[in-house]
Motif scaffolding. Structure first.
Motif: not given
Length: 242
Positions: A209-237
């Protein structure tokens, strides 16, 4: 990418690392009035892994230095290093790169840098980008196409309008899910990237997940809510420097 302070999630650094070089600018074109696409000839270049970035350093006549990091858009197979830079109103580096740099100029660069937010194409992955956060994902897309494994990369990108989405034509042609908040896009009604968009893309492998802090945070939360393991989400803000 914009004048940026990268804040990747904690993790091991496994990517190749290059030192400072004097790169020759092969071309500097402006796909958008507020952006410049630079293609650089970097001598003795260390091949990057998609997702890495380069540091560009400027030195004034009085010795003052400023440097910023920009994601690489080119695939490792490309003989040039391609960077996309959004021009910020007060960006001392982005403003110079967008307004002053021409083909034939020399820039001081260091790269590639980064080892957490990288994808070598060897396994499946999901990539989600907002605005100029799509730039490292374009490198991943191009690499997947070079390897003949386009199906391994599930790609969703977002922006306000098509003109504000870097590499929009290329992403649409490759079949990426494109969500525009103020315009319809490829049969999708205008609206923010949401759970319904991402639900069909969730699958095995890491999620980048890459984008502004707001976008990255929202997209990451959506993925986790959809069942993606939190440890599998790699974020660059990223965001403008202070």
């Amino acid at each position: 990418m914009t004048d940026a302070l990268f804040a990747p999630a904690a993790g091991p650094s496994t990517g190749p690392v290059g030192g400072w070089r004097h790169a020759r600018v092969l071309s500097a074109d402006h796909p958008h009035p507020a952006a410049v696409r630079l293609r650089l000839d970097v001598p003795d270049r260390v091949d990057h892994v998609p997702g890495q970035h380069y540091v560009v350093r400027l030195t004034a006549d009085d010795g003052y230095r400023a440097q910023r990091s920009y994601s690489v858009a080119s695939a490792p197979s490309d003989p040039a290093v391609e960077l996309w830079v959004d021009r910020l109103p007060d960006g001392e580096v982005s403003g110079f790169l967008a307004d002053e740099v021409r083909a034939g100029d020399t820039l001081e660069v260091r790269g590639p840098v980064g080892g957490w937010f990288v994808w070598d194409g060897s396994g499946p992955a999901l990539a989600v980008g907002g605005g100029s956060g799509v730039v490292p994902l374009v490198a991943m897309l191009r690499h997947a196409q070079d390897l003949g494994v386009r199906e391994r990369l599930r790609l969703a990108v977002a922006a306000r309008t098509r003109t504000l989405l870097p590499y929009a034509d290329e992403l649409l042609a490759a079949g990426a899910l494109v969500a525009l908040s103020r315009e319809d896009a490829a049969g999708r009604a205008a609206g923010r990237l949401g759970a319904d968009d991402l639900r069909t893309l969730v699958g095995p492998g890491p999620a980048f997940v890459c984008g502004s802090a707001g976008f990255a945070g929202a997209a990451s939360r959506l993925l986790v809510e959809l069942g993606v393991d939190e440890g599998a989400v790699r974020v660059e803000r990223f965001g403008p420097t202070g």
